[in-house]
Design a protein around this motif. Structure first.
Motif, PDB file in Angstrom:
ATOM      1  N   PRO A  29       5.558 -35.311 -45.704  1.00 41.11           N
ATOM      2  CA  PRO A  29       5.615 -34.385 -47.233  1.00 41.11           C
ATOM      3  C   PRO A  29       4.204 -34.303 -47.517  1.00 41.11           C
ATOM      4  O   PRO A  29       4.690 -32.793 -48.245  1.00 41.11           O
ATOM      5  CB  PRO A  29       6.036 -36.148 -47.788  1.00 41.11           C
ATOM      6  N   GLY A  30       3.033 -34.403 -47.012  1.00 36.49           N
ATOM      7  CA  GLY A  30       1.492 -33.477 -47.592  1.00 36.49           C
ATOM      8  C   GLY A  30       1.134 -32.687 -46.923  1.00 36.49           C
ATOM      9  O   GLY A  30       0.196 -31.729 -48.101  1.00 36.49           O
ATOM     10  N   PHE A  31       2.087 -32.181 -45.501  1.00 36.57           N
ATOM     11  CA  PHE A  31       1.108 -30.902 -45.392  1.00 36.57           C
ATOM     12  C   PHE A  31       2.129 -29.476 -45.748  1.00 36.57           C
ATOM     13  O   PHE A  31       3.452 -29.854 -46.604  1.00 36.57           O
ATOM     14  CB  PHE A  31       2.490 -30.594 -43.911  1.00 36.57           C
ATOM     15  N   GLN A  32       1.417 -29.158 -46.134  1.00 39.08           N
ATOM     16  CA  GLN A  32       1.561 -27.831 -46.855  1.00 39.08           C
ATOM     17  C   GLN A  32       1.617 -26.491 -46.442  1.00 39.08           C
ATOM     18  O   GLN A  32       0.517 -26.177 -45.912  1.00 39.08           O
ATOM     19  CB  GLN A  32       1.453 -27.811 -48.413  1.00 39.08           C
ATOM     20  N   GLY A  33       1.475 -24.905 -47.184  1.00 44.14           N
ATOM     21  CA  GLY A  33       1.061 -23.955 -46.466  1.00 44.14           C
ATOM     22  C   GLY A  33       1.391 -23.999 -45.015  1.00 44.14           C
ATOM     23  O   GLY A  33       2.263 -24.016 -43.990  1.00 44.14           O
ATOM     24  N   PRO A  34      -0.077 -23.412 -44.647  1.00 44.50           N
ATOM     25  CA  PRO A  34      -0.051 -22.265 -42.372  1.00 44.50           C
ATOM     26  C   PRO A  34      -0.256 -23.865 -42.233  1.00 44.50           C
ATOM     27  O   PRO A  34       0.482 -23.765 -40.986  1.00 44.50           O
ATOM     28  CB  PRO A  34      -1.567 -22.363 -43.309  1.00 44.50           C
ATOM     29  N   VAL A  35      -0.176 -24.474 -42.457  1.00 44.57           N
ATOM     30  CA  VAL A  35      -0.239 -26.748 -42.418  1.00 44.57           C
ATOM     31  C   VAL A  35       1.461 -26.288 -41.270  1.00 44.57           C
ATOM     32  O   VAL A  35       1.417 -26.911 -40.468  1.00 44.57           O
ATOM     33  CB  VAL A  35      -1.116 -27.404 -42.557  1.00 44.57           C
TER      34      VAL A  35
END
Length: 657
Positions: A118-124
């Motif tokens: 859940p902490g992954f945002q955007g490009p990652v």
């Protein structure tokens, strides 16, 4: 069915390959770190790999565990061709289900990535979704590899399934070093799929040599396929329940001092190192053997085979547990203490490892007991015991986390393992005794043919005596048993069995006495095994019954899982391990004085020197205490050395000592 020497030779092969595989696994991790470092691309790859693993890893393991006993049963009852046809149905069903799973995973890769990270945002996050979609097809090959492995192991081929891990690591390392620098992390994701596919493809030629040919058939009415479907469910539930205990450990550890979760993780990894090599090797080679005995309803040999496995597990892993507990601090320091992993982290990890050591042998023995139930096509009992063990684990964690901190969580896990293995062994003994009792009377199946060659040689005496001394009611009388008992001690044991049962006499006139076939192998079926195929019906039934009851007459109780033999070996192993631990504890300070310094070479010399002291002292102690497994290990080592010497001479390789 393989001989005991053959089984332990196969276990040695698997252990050796496991060591090489772990070294290649380390090379794989260092290669990934060298090419991509600790970047968001590496994070995306690892999380993207986790998603399909979580979706199907448990299903693949469940398929592999339930396939072997059903395949053995079908082969025993309906023949090899029918077993191969059933395997084709299972493979085709797995393909259909896997493709459906892949389709769902591809469609819902985005939400799954949000759920797992859940902490992954955007490009990652976007890269994680891409990695997951690239790697979801490996779900198909994971399932197929488990089934092919089960077929080969059931047929006695353990080398090829053991080598698939080497193929996996080799393909993945090649993709990292060869394609990663040019095409990026996406090439590594594709290489991961290819590596998993290589595991399945690598096993196909060996199956072809065995005579297997895939058939485009999916018979949903096949009883073997339906049986596997019924057995898979409880295994999946048990796996899910087991994960609950891990979640509770993480939740409680997260409320403790910083680094407690990591200390538990590192301690658990060290605890599982040796069992993951030697314990897993024993479990792997014994499981198909237990499945074969269960399929043949040969529960006396089933119990003896389990006892052999349990004794060998204790023989290897009890001293390992003691040695790891004594050398826990230098072991953790050598393995992890560098960079950000400081002396405080070493102490915390060593504290967890101390309590994990209680379960070094227990967890492997629990796995062996679970496989024994799977071999009996009972997946419900392990599920229930597993759920109860998780409950014990949670209660123990809540009680121990206060006084022992994260060490209490490790001890709670170990105590739950002790509880689980105790209940499993008790239930397994009762189950085997019940099955042996119902299978023995009047049967002429291979299950009854468990007598040794010496037993075979004595049965003609029963055959000659029983008709003459039969009572008018058509039962085998006490006088007949007494007459046989006068011939010697071995016959006395058989007479004891004869007293406890009435064997009806056929109305036909007795034929001429048959000649004993003293060289007949134990596992051949029918009355021919006892050299009585030409005799009368009562003589044949008397001999068959005596053979089936051999274990009961020798021990005074129905066939079980060799509890007395296991305990007789265990107390000697525990005593030898305790003395060994004292000697290692005394020797390590002397080694520190002789080899001072904090560098890795000095640490390694001290640690391996203490390990050498432990190995030599344990070997001497088990020999003095006459532990049966010590002689078996020596005999096996001598045979391997003789074969190696003969091979070297054949190829004219000089041997220098």
């Amino acid at each position: 069915m393989a001989s005991r020497d053959g089984l332990f030779k196969a276990a040695g092969i698997i252990a050796f390959v496991s060591i090489v595989s772990k070294l290649l696994g380390f090379a794989r991790e260092t290669s990934l770190a060298a090419v991509f470092g600790a970047t968001y691309a590496t994070d995306a790859y690892l999380v993207g790999q986790t998603i399909p693993m979580l979706v199907f890893a448990a299903v693949g393991a469940a398929l592999g565990n339930t396939f072997i006993p059903v395949f053995s049963q079908v082969r025993q009852d309906r023949g090899r061709e029918a077993a191969f046809r059933m395997a084709s149905s299972v493979i085709n069903a797995t393909i259909v289900l896997s493709l459906g799973c892949v389709a769902v995973g591809e469609a819902f890769a985005g939400p799954l990535a949000r759920l797992v990270a859940p902490g992954f945002q955007g490009p990652v996050h976007a890269l994680t979704v891409t990695m997951s979609r690239v790697m979801f097809p490996m779900v198909l090959f994971q399932g197929l590899s488990g089934i092919l492995t089960g077929m080969l192991q059931t047929e006695g081929n353990f080398a090829v399934p053991a080598l698939v891990s080497l193929a996996f690591n080799a393909v993945l390392i090649a993709s990292i070093l060869g394609l990663g620098p040019m095409f990026g992390i996406g090439a590594v994701a594709a290489g991961t799929v290819a590596a998993v596919a290589a595991q399945a493809i690598f096993q196909v030629p060996a199956l072809v040599r065995l005579g297997y040919r895939w058939e485009p058939v999916l018979d949903l009415r096949d009883p073997g396929l339906r049986r596997i479907g019924a057995l898979v469910g409880p295994v999946l539930v048990a796996t899910a329940v087991g994960q609950l205990g891990l979640v509770v450990d993480r939740v409680l550890a997260s409320s403790l001092a910083e680094g407690s979760v990591a200390a538990l993780n590192y301690g658990n990894r060290l605890m599982g190192l040796v069992p993951g090599i030697f314990g897993l090797a024993i479990v792997t080679v014994m499981y198909p053997t237990l499945a074969d005995f269960a399929a043949a309803r040969d529960f006396a040999r089933f119990g003896r085979a389990f006892a052999e496995a349990a004794k060998m597990i204790n023989f290897i892993l009890v001293p390992v547990a003691v040695g790891m507990a004594v050398l826990r601090v230098p072991l953790v320091r050598l393995a992890f203490e560098r960079g950000a992993f400081d002396a405080r982290a070493t102490e915390a990890t060593a504290w967890a490892l101390l309590f994990f050591c209680v379960g070094v042998g227990v967890f492997t023995l629990r796995d062996m007991a679970n496989r024994a139930f799977f071999a009996l096509q009972d997946t419900t009992t392990p599920m229930i015991v597993g759920a109860a063990s998780v409950g014990i684990n949670i209660v123990a964690n809540l009680l121990l986390v206060g006084p022992l901190k994260h060490g209490g969580l490790a001890l709670g896990t170990s105590l739950a393992g002790v509880f689980g293995v105790g209940i499993l062994l008790w239930r397994l003994r009762e189950r085997v005794r019940t099955l042996a009792t119902t299978a023995a009377p009047g049967t002429t199946a291979p299950a009854a043919m468990t007598a040794s060659t010496a037993m075979t040689a004595t049965t003609p005496m029963i055959a000659a005596t029983a008709p003459a001394a039969a009572s008018p009611t058509g039962t085998l009388s006490v006088e007949a048993a007494t007459a046989v008992a006068e011939t010697g001690a071995a016959e006395a044991a058989i007479a004891g069995a004869a007293r406890s049962v009435a064997i009806p006499q056929a109305p036909a006139a007795p034929a001429s006495p048959a000649q004993p076939n003293v060289d007949a192998p134990c596992l051949t079926g029918g009355a021919d095994t006892l050299g009585l195929s030409g005799g009368s019906a009562p003589r044949q039934r008397a001999a068959v019954f005596a053979a089936a009851q051999l274990d009961q007459t020798e021990t005074g109780s129905p066939p079980g899982i060799g509890g007395r033999a296991i305990l007789s070996s265990l107390w000697r192993v525990v005593l030898a391990s305790a003395v060994m631990g004292v000697l290692v504890q005394l020797s390590y300070p002397a080694l520190e004085a002789r080899v001072p310094g904090g560098g890795i070479p000095a640490q390694a010399v001290r640690l391996f020197g203490a390990v050498a002291v432990g190995i030599v002292s344990y070997a001497a102690l088990v020999w003095v205490l006459r532990v049966p497994e010590a002689r078996l290990v020596v005999d096996t080592a001598c045979k391997v050395l003789q074969r190696a010497t003969a091979l070297a001479r054949r190829h004219r390789v000089p041997i220098r000592i």
